[in-house]
Design a protein around this motif. Structure first.
Motif, mmCIF file in Angstrom:
data_model
loop_
_atom_site.group_PDB
_atom_site.id
_atom_site.type_symbol
_atom_site.label_atom_id
_atom_site.label_comp_id
_atom_site.label_asym_id
_atom_site.label_seq_id
_atom_site.Cartn_x
_atom_site.Cartn_y
_atom_site.Cartn_z
ATOM 1 N N GLY A 183 25.803 117.160 77.166
ATOM 2 C CA GLY A 183 26.064 117.753 78.479
ATOM 3 C C GLY A 183 26.884 116.835 79.363
ATOM 4 O O GLY A 183 27.787 117.288 80.081
ATOM 5 N N LEU A 184 26.599 115.536 79.323
ATOM 6 C CA LEU A 184 27.364 114.578 80.115
ATOM 7 C C LEU A 184 28.803 114.501 79.631
ATOM 8 O O LEU A 184 29.742 114.493 80.438
ATOM 9 N N ILE A 185 28.998 114.461 78.314
ATOM 10 C CA ILE A 185 30.352 114.429 77.760
ATOM 11 C C ILE A 185 31.116 115.687 78.165
ATOM 12 O O ILE A 185 32.292 115.629 78.530
ATOM 13 N N THR A 186 30.440 116.825 78.123
ATOM 14 C CA THR A 186 31.087 118.072 78.502
ATOM 15 C C THR A 186 31.445 118.086 79.987
ATOM 16 O O THR A 186 32.527 118.560 80.366
ATOM 17 N N ALA A 187 30.566 117.565 80.830
ATOM 18 C CA ALA A 187 30.866 117.513 82.264
ATOM 19 C C ALA A 187 32.042 116.585 82.540
ATOM 20 O O ALA A 187 32.901 116.893 83.380
ATOM 21 N N VAL A 188 32.112 115.461 81.835
ATOM 22 C CA VAL A 188 33.248 114.551 81.998
ATOM 23 C C VAL A 188 34.529 115.221 81.526
ATOM 24 O O VAL A 188 35.576 115.116 82.169
ATOM 25 N N MET A 189 34.444 115.931 80.403
ATOM 26 C CA MET A 189 35.619 116.633 79.894
ATOM 27 C C MET A 189 36.091 117.705 80.876
ATOM 28 O O MET A 189 37.292 117.869 81.106
ATOM 29 N N ALA A 190 35.165 118.409 81.487
ATOM 30 C CA ALA A 190 35.529 119.419 82.480
ATOM 31 C C ALA A 190 36.145 118.762 83.713
ATOM 32 O O ALA A 190 37.100 119.295 84.291
ATOM 33 N N GLY A 191 35.613 117.617 84.120
ATOM 34 C CA GLY A 191 36.190 116.897 85.250
ATOM 35 C C GLY A 191 37.601 116.410 84.958
ATOM 36 O O GLY A 191 38.487 116.465 85.824
ATOM 37 N N LEU A 192 37.826 115.935 83.733
ATOM 38 C CA LEU A 192 39.179 115.500 83.362
ATOM 39 C C LEU A 192 40.147 116.672 83.320
ATOM 40 O O LEU A 192 41.306 116.543 83.725
ATOM 41 N N SER A 193 39.695 117.811 82.833
ATOM 42 C CA SER A 193 40.583 118.975 82.818
ATOM 43 C C SER A 193 40.851 119.460 84.242
ATOM 44 O O SER A 193 41.949 119.941 84.548
ATOM 45 N N VAL A 228 25.258 123.920 75.276
ATOM 46 C CA VAL A 228 24.282 122.930 75.759
ATOM 47 C C VAL A 228 23.165 123.626 76.537
ATOM 48 O O VAL A 228 21.984 123.317 76.364
ATOM 49 N N ILE A 229 23.535 124.576 77.388
ATOM 50 C CA ILE A 229 22.526 125.295 78.173
ATOM 51 C C ILE A 229 21.589 126.063 77.248
ATOM 52 O O ILE A 229 20.366 126.024 77.413
ATOM 53 N N ALA A 230 22.143 126.756 76.263
ATOM 54 C CA ALA A 230 21.309 127.532 75.336
ATOM 55 C C ALA A 230 20.398 126.613 74.529
ATOM 56 O O ALA A 230 19.201 126.895 74.350
ATOM 57 N N TYR A 231 20.947 125.509 74.050
ATOM 58 C CA TYR A 231 20.186 124.562 73.237
ATOM 59 C C TYR A 231 19.051 123.930 74.057
ATOM 60 O O TYR A 231 17.918 123.808 73.584
ATOM 61 N N ALA A 232 19.352 123.558 75.294
ATOM 62 C CA ALA A 232 18.323 122.960 76.151
ATOM 63 C C ALA A 232 17.284 123.997 76.572
ATOM 64 O O ALA A 232 16.098 123.675 76.699
ATOM 65 N N THR A 249 4.719 113.608 78.830
ATOM 66 C CA THR A 249 3.956 113.921 77.622
ATOM 67 C C THR A 249 4.728 113.607 76.354
ATOM 68 O O THR A 249 4.183 113.729 75.267
ATOM 69 N N GLY A 250 5.995 113.226 76.476
ATOM 70 C CA GLY A 250 6.791 112.890 75.308
ATOM 71 C C GLY A 250 7.528 114.070 74.730
ATOM 72 O O GLY A 250 8.131 113.960 73.671
ATOM 73 N N ASP A 251 7.493 115.209 75.411
ATOM 74 C CA ASP A 251 8.156 116.402 74.890
ATOM 75 C C ASP A 251 9.626 116.476 75.274
ATOM 76 O O ASP A 251 10.349 117.306 74.734
ATOM 77 N N GLY A 252 10.091 115.689 76.201
ATOM 78 C CA GLY A 252 11.492 115.700 76.593
ATOM 79 C C GLY A 252 11.879 116.862 77.481
ATOM 80 O O GLY A 252 13.047 117.233 77.554
ATOM 81 N N ARG A 253 10.922 117.432 78.151
ATOM 82 C CA ARG A 253 11.196 118.601 78.993
ATOM 83 C C ARG A 253 12.109 118.256 80.169
ATOM 84 O O ARG A 253 13.009 119.036 80.501
ATOM 85 N N VAL A 254 11.910 117.121 80.782
ATOM 86 C CA VAL A 254 12.742 116.717 81.914
ATOM 87 C C VAL A 254 14.180 116.479 81.448
ATOM 88 O O VAL A 254 15.139 116.872 82.119
ATOM 89 N N GLY A 255 14.337 115.874 80.293
ATOM 90 C CA GLY A 255 15.680 115.664 79.748
ATOM 91 C C GLY A 255 16.390 116.969 79.467
ATOM 92 O O GLY A 255 17.596 117.087 79.672
ATOM 93 N N ALA A 256 15.653 117.953 78.981
ATOM 94 C CA ALA A 256 16.258 119.262 78.725
ATOM 95 C C ALA A 256 16.676 119.929 80.030
ATOM 96 O O ALA A 256 17.724 120.584 80.093
ATOM 97 N N ILE A 257 15.902 119.761 81.076
ATOM 98 C CA ILE A 257 16.267 120.333 82.369
ATOM 99 C C ILE A 257 17.517 119.645 82.919
ATOM 100 O O ILE A 257 18.415 120.300 83.460
ATOM 101 N N VAL A 258 17.606 118.337 82.738
ATOM 102 C CA VAL A 258 18.813 117.609 83.153
ATOM 103 C C VAL A 258 20.013 118.089 82.337
ATOM 104 O O VAL A 258 21.118 118.236 82.870
ATOM 105 N N ALA A 259 19.815 118.357 81.051
ATOM 106 C CA ALA A 259 20.896 118.869 80.211
ATOM 107 C C ALA A 259 21.365 120.238 80.695
ATOM 108 O O ALA A 259 22.564 120.531 80.674
#
Length: 131
Positions: free
Chosen positions: A46-56, A82-86, A99-109
């Motif tokens: 998601g970060l790479i995609t946001a950077v790519m969108a910013g560069l475009s 990325v949105i669908a996967y997250a 809890t170790g499930d990565g839920r916050v990371g998925a929300i950030v994604a």
């Protein structure tokens, strides 16, 4: 200069208060779990995609080539993936933060994917207007 230092100290205090509050509870999982690994991959893409969108978007303002249209289309498609996967990650792992499930990371994604789609949309609108 002193005002910046005071602002920095206040910001650090606000960031440390939840950390200290959650440290009292011993039910949190530390280290990489499969859920956190999956969410980390989501966030990085998601970060790479946001950077790519910013560069475009930057390319669309300079008017080089086709105005960043190709990069914007790629960023929009990958941002949607990325949105669908997250979103799948959020629905599969029901645990909350810590809890170790990565839920916050998925929300950030999801937020990163939405950001990249918004930037790519602005790029496409600008490139269409110039053509």
């Amino acid at each position: 200069m002193k005002m910046k230092l005071v602002s920095f100290v206040i910001l650090c205090a606000f960031l440390l208060v939840p950390t200290i509050a959650f440290a009292a509870n011993g039910n949190y999982v530390y280290g990489f779990t499969p859920g956190r690994s999956w969410a980390t991959i989501d966030m990085v893409v998601g970060l790479i995609t946001a950077v790519m969108a910013g560069l475009s978007l930057r390319r669309s303002t300079r008017g080089i080539g086709n105005g960043g249209r190709n990069g914007a289309i790629v960023a929009m498609v990958v941002g949607l993936i990325v949105i669908a996967y997250a979103f799948v990650h959020v629905t599969i792992f029901p645990g909350g933060p810590g809890t170790g499930d990565g839920r916050v990371g998925a929300i950030v994604a999801i937020v990163m994917g939405l950001t990249s789609m918004a930037l790519a949309g602005i790029t496409l609108i600008r490139s269409r207007r110039k053509s």
